[in-house]
Scaffold this motif. Structure first.
Motif, PDB file in Angstrom:
ATOM      1  N   ASN A  39       0.901  -1.504   0.094  1.00 43.83           N
ATOM      2  CA  ASN A  39       0.204   0.018  -0.053  1.00 43.83           C
ATOM      3  C   ASN A  39       0.833   1.455  -0.006  1.00 43.83           C
ATOM      4  OD1 ASN A  39      -2.712  -1.195   0.523  1.00 43.83           O
ATOM      5  ND2 ASN A  39      -1.517  -2.037   1.953  1.00 43.83           N
ATOM      6  N   PHE A  40       0.645   2.246  -0.717  1.00 48.91           N
ATOM      7  CA  PHE A  40       0.759   3.457  -0.619  1.00 48.91           C
ATOM      8  C   PHE A  40       0.100   4.823  -0.928  1.00 48.91           C
ATOM      9  CE2 PHE A  40       4.376   5.412  -3.091  1.00 48.91           C
ATOM     10  CZ  PHE A  40       4.690   6.859  -1.858  1.00 48.91           C
ATOM     11  N   ASP A  41      -0.076   5.496   0.121  1.00 46.26           N
ATOM     12  CA  ASP A  41      -0.355   7.081  -0.433  1.00 46.26           C
ATOM     13  C   ASP A  41      -2.095   6.407  -0.673  1.00 46.26           C
ATOM     14  OD1 ASP A  41       1.114   8.306   0.568  1.00 46.26           O
ATOM     15  OD2 ASP A  41       1.688   9.417  -1.647  1.00 46.26           O
ATOM     16  N   GLY A  42      -3.020   5.466   0.111  1.00 43.10           N
ATOM     17  CA  GLY A  42      -4.373   5.001  -0.080  1.00 43.10           C
ATOM     18  C   GLY A  42      -4.453   4.352  -1.250  1.00 43.10           C
ATOM     19  N   VAL A  43      -3.079   3.883  -1.962  1.00 49.03           N
ATOM     20  CA  VAL A  43      -3.629   2.630  -3.444  1.00 49.03           C
ATOM     21  C   VAL A  43      -2.575   1.723  -3.193  1.00 49.03           C
ATOM     22  CG1 VAL A  43      -2.686   2.553  -5.403  1.00 49.03           C
ATOM     23  CG2 VAL A  43      -3.587   5.003  -5.043  1.00 49.03           C
ATOM     24  N   THR A  44      -3.302   1.019  -3.245  1.00 49.15           N
ATOM     25  CA  THR A  44      -3.453  -0.900  -3.485  1.00 49.15           C
ATOM     26  C   THR A  44      -2.521  -0.990  -4.241  1.00 49.15           C
ATOM     27  OG1 THR A  44      -4.724  -1.313  -1.263  1.00 49.15           O
ATOM     28  CG2 THR A  44      -3.602  -3.113  -2.611  1.00 49.15           C
ATOM     29  N   ILE A  45      -1.561  -1.468  -4.492  1.00 47.63           N
ATOM     30  CA  ILE A  45      -0.825  -2.404  -5.558  1.00 47.63           C
ATOM     31  C   ILE A  45      -0.963  -3.602  -5.751  1.00 47.63           C
ATOM     32  CG2 ILE A  45       1.527  -2.406  -6.800  1.00 47.63           C
ATOM     33  CD1 ILE A  45       2.240   0.758  -5.746  1.00 47.63           C
ATOM     34  N   TYR A  46      -1.458  -4.109  -6.563  1.00 55.12           N
ATOM     35  CA  TYR A  46      -1.090  -5.704  -7.086  1.00 55.12           C
ATOM     36  C   TYR A  46       0.169  -6.370  -7.055  1.00 55.12           C
ATOM     37  CZ  TYR A  46      -5.782  -5.527  -4.685  1.00 55.12           C
ATOM     38  OH  TYR A  46      -6.823  -5.177  -3.204  1.00 55.12           O
ATOM     39  N   ALA A  47       0.517  -6.878  -7.278  1.00 56.02           N
ATOM     40  CA  ALA A  47       1.626  -7.581  -7.924  1.00 56.02           C
ATOM     41  C   ALA A  47       1.670  -9.357  -7.828  1.00 56.02           C
ATOM     42  CB  ALA A  47       2.641  -7.178  -7.592  1.00 56.02           C
ATOM     43  N   GLY A  97      -1.463  -4.624 -11.525  1.00 59.41           N
ATOM     44  CA  GLY A  97      -2.811  -3.696 -11.478  1.00 59.41           C
ATOM     45  C   GLY A  97      -2.764  -2.682 -10.014  1.00 59.41           C
ATOM     46  N   HIS A  98      -3.613  -2.102  -9.515  1.00 60.72           N
ATOM     47  CA  HIS A  98      -4.371  -1.673  -7.918  1.00 60.72           C
ATOM     48  C   HIS A  98      -5.379  -1.640  -7.713  1.00 60.72           C
ATOM     49  CE1 HIS A  98      -3.608   1.421 -11.353  1.00 60.72           C
ATOM     50  NE2 HIS A  98      -4.838   1.876 -10.096  1.00 60.72           N
ATOM     51  N   ARG A  99      -5.514  -0.907  -6.458  1.00 65.28           N
ATOM     52  CA  ARG A  99      -6.686  -0.592  -6.155  1.00 65.28           C
ATOM     53  C   ARG A  99      -6.754   0.981  -6.017  1.00 65.28           C
ATOM     54  NH1 ARG A  99      -8.142  -4.217  -1.929  1.00 65.28           N
ATOM     55  NH2 ARG A  99      -7.806  -2.303  -0.639  1.00 65.28           N
ATOM     56  N   LEU A 100      -7.912   1.720  -6.580  1.00 63.18           N
ATOM     57  CA  LEU A 100      -8.144   3.269  -5.760  1.00 63.18           C
ATOM     58  C   LEU A 100      -9.873   3.546  -5.611  1.00 63.18           C
ATOM     59  CD1 LEU A 100      -6.690   6.203  -5.726  1.00 63.18           C
ATOM     60  CD2 LEU A 100      -6.639   6.174  -7.915  1.00 63.18           C
ATOM     61  N   ASP A 101      -9.763   3.907  -4.494  1.00 62.55           N
ATOM     62  CA  ASP A 101     -11.152   5.204  -4.470  1.00 62.55           C
ATOM     63  C   ASP A 101     -11.987   3.182  -4.451  1.00 62.55           C
ATOM     64  OD1 ASP A 101     -10.129   6.670  -4.151  1.00 62.55           O
ATOM     65  OD2 ASP A 101     -10.586   7.921  -6.248  1.00 62.55           O
ATOM     66  N   GLY A 102     -11.334   1.926  -3.688  1.00 60.20           N
ATOM     67  CA  GLY A 102     -12.898   0.792  -4.015  1.00 60.20           C
ATOM     68  C   GLY A 102     -12.944   0.022  -5.410  1.00 60.20           C
ATOM     69  N   GLU A 103     -11.806   0.771  -6.142  1.00 60.64           N
ATOM     70  CA  GLU A 103     -11.787  -0.146  -7.339  1.00 60.64           C
ATOM     71  C   GLU A 103     -10.643  -0.474  -8.397  1.00 60.64           C
ATOM     72  OE1 GLU A 103     -12.881   1.278 -12.482  1.00 60.64           O
ATOM     73  OE2 GLU A 103     -13.581   2.921 -10.924  1.00 60.64           O
ATOM     74  N   ILE A 104     -10.918  -1.886  -8.279  1.00 61.03           N
ATOM     75  CA  ILE A 104      -9.672  -2.557  -9.130  1.00 61.03           C
ATOM     76  C   ILE A 104      -9.366  -2.539  -9.960  1.00 61.03           C
ATOM     77  CG2 ILE A 104      -8.941  -4.791  -9.816  1.00 61.03           C
ATOM     78  CD1 ILE A 104      -9.724  -5.841  -7.004  1.00 61.03           C
ATOM     79  N   ARG A 105      -8.308  -1.774 -10.956  1.00 63.33           N
ATOM     80  CA  ARG A 105      -7.542  -1.328 -11.946  1.00 63.33           C
ATOM     81  C   ARG A 105      -7.031  -1.871 -13.224  1.00 63.33           C
ATOM     82  NH1 ARG A 105      -8.766   4.325 -11.666  1.00 63.33           N
ATOM     83  NH2 ARG A 105     -10.525   4.577  -9.469  1.00 63.33           N
ATOM     84  N   HIS A 106      -7.158  -2.809 -13.463  1.00 65.21           N
ATOM     85  CA  HIS A 106      -5.903  -3.783 -13.959  1.00 65.21           C
ATOM     86  C   HIS A 106      -5.135  -3.033 -14.779  1.00 65.21           C
ATOM     87  CE1 HIS A 106      -8.444  -7.507 -12.877  1.00 65.21           C
ATOM     88  NE2 HIS A 106      -7.667  -7.198 -12.157  1.00 65.21           N
ATOM     89  N   PRO A 110      -0.706   5.111 -10.804  1.00 66.15           N
ATOM     90  CA  PRO A 110       0.291   6.003 -11.229  1.00 66.15           C
ATOM     91  C   PRO A 110       1.587   6.422 -10.116  1.00 66.15           C
ATOM     92  CG  PRO A 110      -1.785   6.576  -9.405  1.00 66.15           C
ATOM     93  CD  PRO A 110      -1.770   5.217 -10.063  1.00 66.15           C
ATOM     94  N   ARG A 111       2.009   5.448  -9.306  1.00 68.08           N
ATOM     95  CA  ARG A 111       3.420   5.241  -9.122  1.00 68.08           C
ATOM     96  C   ARG A 111       3.407   4.306  -8.708  1.00 68.08           C
ATOM     97  NH1 ARG A 111       2.464  10.148  -4.026  1.00 68.08           N
ATOM     98  NH2 ARG A 111       4.812   9.540  -3.855  1.00 68.08           N
ATOM     99  N   PRO A 112       4.602   4.199  -8.487  1.00 64.59           N
ATOM    100  CA  PRO A 112       5.775   2.899  -8.194  1.00 64.59           C
ATOM    101  C   PRO A 112       5.273   2.842  -6.421  1.00 64.59           C
ATOM    102  CG  PRO A 112       7.669   4.473  -8.936  1.00 64.59           C
ATOM    103  CD  PRO A 112       6.052   5.216  -8.577  1.00 64.59           C
ATOM    104  N   ALA A 113       5.723   1.112  -6.248  1.00 65.54           N
ATOM    105  CA  ALA A 113       5.532   1.235  -4.610  1.00 65.54           C
ATOM    106  C   ALA A 113       6.256   1.583  -4.046  1.00 65.54           C
ATOM    107  CB  ALA A 113       5.629  -0.286  -4.536  1.00 65.54           C
TER     108      ALA A 113
END
Length: 200
Positions: A39-47, A97-106, A110-113
């Motif tokens: 997680n980083f600044d409200g963004v969950t980064i999936y890898a 992908g990542h999750r931002l504002d509750g939505e998963i985006r594949h 916008p920023r690296p981990a």
């Protein structure tokens, strides 16, 4: 099932498309193809775990065999407790992908981990939620690293399929197969390689 909220590793190298994390436990890395997150600044980064290596902390210095007089591998570490401090286990993970504002985006965040960000496993429910759509497959097929994109893609799809049961599992594999057929319509050999590994 282990607690998925426990941090398992820490980001030590990061880029827009991947990150490398050092595991806290030398012998407990997540398996190839596993979905992990940071997680980083409200963004969950999936890898997806694309490569795991255990090496010496000192560049150019290789571990030496120590088990000649020991009955088990565990005994080697008990007799040589310093090994935990001399070796490191690293995981290279491809961002899918990542999750931002509750939505998963594949697509890529916008920023690296974050460097020194904590890395966690994803439980089965989160894996299923992430894989409701198959857009992440495009990122897997274009991944660069020590493991071929074909091996990487099939490993990830097998791991994700394992989070489903019964008809849901079959539906996921069928949907993934159709997505692969579309993306690799001009490359039959790559498609065949991945599908063979999915059905094995």
């Amino acid at each position: 099932m282990p607690n998925m909220d426990i941090k398992i590793a820490e980001v030590i190298e990061t880029s827009s498309t991947s990150f490398t994390a050092q595991c806290y436990d030398l012998n407990a890395s997540p398996p190839l193809g596993s979905l992990i997150k940071t997680n980083f600044d409200g963004v969950t980064i999936y890898a997806a775990v694309g490569h795991v290596s255990t090496t010496s902390l000192e560049p150019g210095r290789r571990p030496v065999a120590r088990g000649k007089d020991e009955a088990t591998e565990e005994a080697v570490f008990k007799a040589n407790p310093q090994l935990e401090k001399l070796l490191r286990c690293e995981v290279n993970a491809i961002i899918v992908g990542h999750r931002l504002d509750g939505e998963i985006r594949h697509y890529l965040p916008p920023r690296p981990a974050r460097l020194h960000g904590f890395v966690l496993n994803c439980d089965d429910a989160e894996v299923r939620n992430f894989s409701q759509k198959t857009g992440f497959i495009t990122l897997l097929l274009s991944a660069q690293g020590d493991v071929s994109p074909e091996e990487m893609t099939s490993a990830v799809l097998r791991r994700i399929a394992g989070s489903y049961e019964g008809d849901e599992r079959r539906n996921f594999l069928l949907t993934s197969g159709k997505a692969l057929a579309q993306l690799l319509s001009a490359d039959y050999n790559r498609l065949k390689t991945i599908l063979e590994r999915l059905s094995a």
